[in-house]
Motif scaffolding. Structure first.
Motif, PDB file in Angstrom:
ATOM      1  N   UNK A   2       0.847  -1.190   0.000  1.00 15.01           N
ATOM      2  CA  UNK A   2       0.000   0.000   0.000  1.00 15.01           C
ATOM      3  C   UNK A   2       0.883   1.242   0.000  1.00 15.01           C
ATOM      4  N   UNK A   3       0.501   2.245  -0.769  1.00 13.61           N
ATOM      5  CA  UNK A   3       1.262   3.483  -0.831  1.00 13.61           C
ATOM      6  C   UNK A   3       0.952   4.359   0.384  1.00 13.61           C
ATOM      7  N   UNK A   9      -1.019  10.434  -3.184  1.00 16.73           N
ATOM      8  CA  UNK A   9      -1.433  11.732  -3.674  1.00 16.73           C
ATOM      9  C   UNK A   9      -0.511  12.221  -4.793  1.00 16.73           C
ATOM     10  N   UNK A  10       0.783  11.994  -4.650  1.00 12.33           N
ATOM     11  CA  UNK A  10       1.722  12.404  -5.699  1.00 12.33           C
ATOM     12  C   UNK A  10       1.476  11.610  -6.978  1.00 12.33           C
ATOM     13  N   UNK A  11       1.225  10.309  -6.842  1.00 12.82           N
ATOM     14  CA  UNK A  11       0.954   9.484  -8.017  1.00 12.82           C
ATOM     15  C   UNK A  11      -0.311   9.962  -8.725  1.00 12.82           C
ATOM     16  N   UNK A  12      -1.360  10.257  -7.976  1.00 15.09           N
ATOM     17  CA  UNK A  12      -2.605  10.734  -8.569  1.00 15.09           C
ATOM     18  C   UNK A  12      -2.404  12.091  -9.238  1.00 15.09           C
ATOM     19  N   UNK A  13      -1.494  12.895  -8.732  1.00 16.87           N
ATOM     20  CA  UNK A  13      -1.225  14.211  -9.318  1.00 16.87           C
ATOM     21  C   UNK A  13      -0.491  14.121 -10.656  1.00 16.87           C
ATOM     22  N   UNK A  14       0.099  12.976 -10.963  1.00 15.31           N
ATOM     23  CA  UNK A  14       0.774  12.791 -12.254  1.00 15.31           C
ATOM     24  C   UNK A  14      -0.264  12.671 -13.372  1.00 15.31           C
ATOM     25  N   UNK A  15       0.102  13.022 -14.605  1.00 14.98           N
ATOM     26  CA  UNK A  15      -0.869  13.014 -15.706  1.00 14.98           C
ATOM     27  C   UNK A  15      -1.124  11.636 -16.325  1.00 14.98           C
ATOM     28  N   UNK A  16      -1.806  10.788 -15.600  1.00 14.74           N
ATOM     29  CA  UNK A  16      -2.223   9.490 -16.127  1.00 14.74           C
ATOM     30  C   UNK A  16      -3.586   9.651 -16.800  1.00 14.74           C
ATOM     31  N   UNK A  17      -3.949   8.715 -17.646  1.00 14.50           N
ATOM     32  CA  UNK A  17      -5.316   8.669 -18.150  1.00 14.50           C
ATOM     33  C   UNK A  17      -6.130   7.948 -17.082  1.00 14.50           C
ATOM     34  N   UNK A  18      -7.215   8.565 -16.661  1.00 12.83           N
ATOM     35  CA  UNK A  18      -8.049   7.967 -15.628  1.00 12.83           C
ATOM     36  C   UNK A  18      -9.130   7.092 -16.219  1.00 12.83           C
ATOM     37  N   UNK A  19      -9.591   6.147 -15.424  1.00 13.29           N
ATOM     38  CA  UNK A  19     -10.777   5.356 -15.756  1.00 13.29           C
ATOM     39  C   UNK A  19     -11.856   5.801 -14.769  1.00 13.29           C
ATOM     40  N   UNK A  71      -0.110   2.530 -13.772  1.00  6.55           N
ATOM     41  CA  UNK A  71       1.050   2.417 -14.664  1.00  6.55           C
ATOM     42  C   UNK A  71       1.551   0.984 -14.549  1.00  6.55           C
ATOM     43  N   UNK A  72       2.313   0.565 -15.517  1.00  5.51           N
ATOM     44  CA  UNK A  72       2.861  -0.790 -15.470  1.00  5.51           C
ATOM     45  C   UNK A  72       4.391  -0.796 -15.481  1.00  5.51           C
ATOM     46  N   UNK A  73       5.019   0.340 -15.748  1.00  8.80           N
ATOM     47  CA  UNK A  73       6.479   0.432 -15.729  1.00  8.80           C
ATOM     48  C   UNK A  73       6.898   1.695 -14.996  1.00  8.80           C
ATOM     49  N   UNK A  74       7.923   1.735 -14.207  1.00 15.14           N
ATOM     50  CA  UNK A  74       8.865   0.655 -13.957  1.00 15.14           C
ATOM     51  C   UNK A  74       8.319  -0.394 -12.999  1.00 15.14           C
ATOM     52  N   UNK A  75       7.213  -0.084 -12.299  1.00 17.57           N
ATOM     53  CA  UNK A  75       6.562  -1.077 -11.449  1.00 17.57           C
ATOM     54  C   UNK A  75       5.060  -0.984 -11.684  1.00 17.57           C
ATOM     55  N   UNK A  76       4.352  -2.019 -11.327  1.00 14.67           N
ATOM     56  CA  UNK A  76       2.898  -1.999 -11.401  1.00 14.67           C
ATOM     57  C   UNK A  76       2.391  -1.204 -10.203  1.00 14.67           C
ATOM     58  N   UNK A  77       1.716  -0.093 -10.480  1.00 19.33           N
ATOM     59  CA  UNK A  77       1.235   0.792  -9.415  1.00 19.33           C
ATOM     60  C   UNK A  77      -0.125   1.337  -9.822  1.00 19.33           C
ATOM     61  N   UNK A  78      -1.017   1.452  -8.840  1.00 12.19           N
ATOM     62  CA  UNK A  78      -2.306   2.076  -9.118  1.00 12.19           C
ATOM     63  C   UNK A  78      -2.802   2.850  -7.907  1.00 12.19           C
ATOM     64  N   UNK A  79      -3.683   3.799  -8.181  1.00 11.96           N
ATOM     65  CA  UNK A  79      -4.403   4.547  -7.160  1.00 11.96           C
ATOM     66  C   UNK A  79      -5.837   4.662  -7.638  1.00 11.96           C
ATOM     67  N   UNK A 134      -7.763   3.505  -2.581  1.00 16.24           N
ATOM     68  CA  UNK A 134      -7.109   2.195  -2.703  1.00 16.24           C
ATOM     69  C   UNK A 134      -5.821   2.439  -3.469  1.00 16.24           C
ATOM     70  N   UNK A 135      -4.745   1.795  -3.055  1.00 18.94           N
ATOM     71  CA  UNK A 135      -3.488   1.988  -3.765  1.00 18.94           C
ATOM     72  C   UNK A 135      -2.595   0.786  -3.547  1.00 18.94           C
ATOM     73  N   UNK A 136      -1.690   0.611  -4.492  1.00 25.39           N
ATOM     74  CA  UNK A 136      -0.727  -0.473  -4.368  1.00 25.39           C
ATOM     75  C   UNK A 136       0.424  -0.244  -5.320  1.00 25.39           C
TER      76      UNK A 136
END
Length: 141
Positions: A2-3, A9-19, A71-79, A134-136
């Protein structure tokens, strides 16, 4: 793993495409669509959409939605965050510019903003207060 609050919060602030997911009807699975979003750690998350879109109508009826980024690289991470809608506001040139600047190369922003404002019609910003997280980070799987 778990993050931490800061990491998620930092990961969510990055410009990912959201679902984005929202209950549209009780007899169906949630409506789930890809979407650009904006978030600043500790603040509200917001998206831009057309007021008469399926997702806008579903969000209005439900009063809340969830958003998952990964994201899937460099590690599998989600929020994933879920929470209530706290406000809406009319779309504007400035909001569209801010969102487009987050996702597009600098030389493409003006063209996208012009296209949205002249071809796609009215938009609105929907703000959500993240309540449940939820995060990992599963490491290099």
């Amino acid at each position: 793993m778990v993050l931490s609050i800061e990491e998620r919060e930092q990961f969510l602030a990055e410009p990912h495409i959201g679902a984005l997911a929202v209950v549209e009807r009780p007899d169906r699975a949630p409506l789930t669509v890809p979407i650009w979003y904006q978030y600043t750690p500790g603040g509200e998350l917001w998206v831009i959409t057309e007021p008469n879109s399926r997702k806008a109508k579903a969000i209005e009826a439900a009063g809340r939605f969830s958003l998952m980024v990964q994201r899937v690289e460099p590690t599998v991470r989600y929020v994933s965050v879920e929470g209530p809608v706290v406000r809406t506001r009319p779309g504007s040139y400035e909001l569209t510019w801010e969102m487009a600047s987050r996702y597009l190369p600098a030389d493409k922003v003006a063209g996208y903003v012009e296209f949205e404002r002249t071809q796609l019609g009215e938009h609105m910003a929907i703000h959500m207060r993240p309540e449940r997280w939820l995060s990992s980070d599963m490491g290099a799987v």
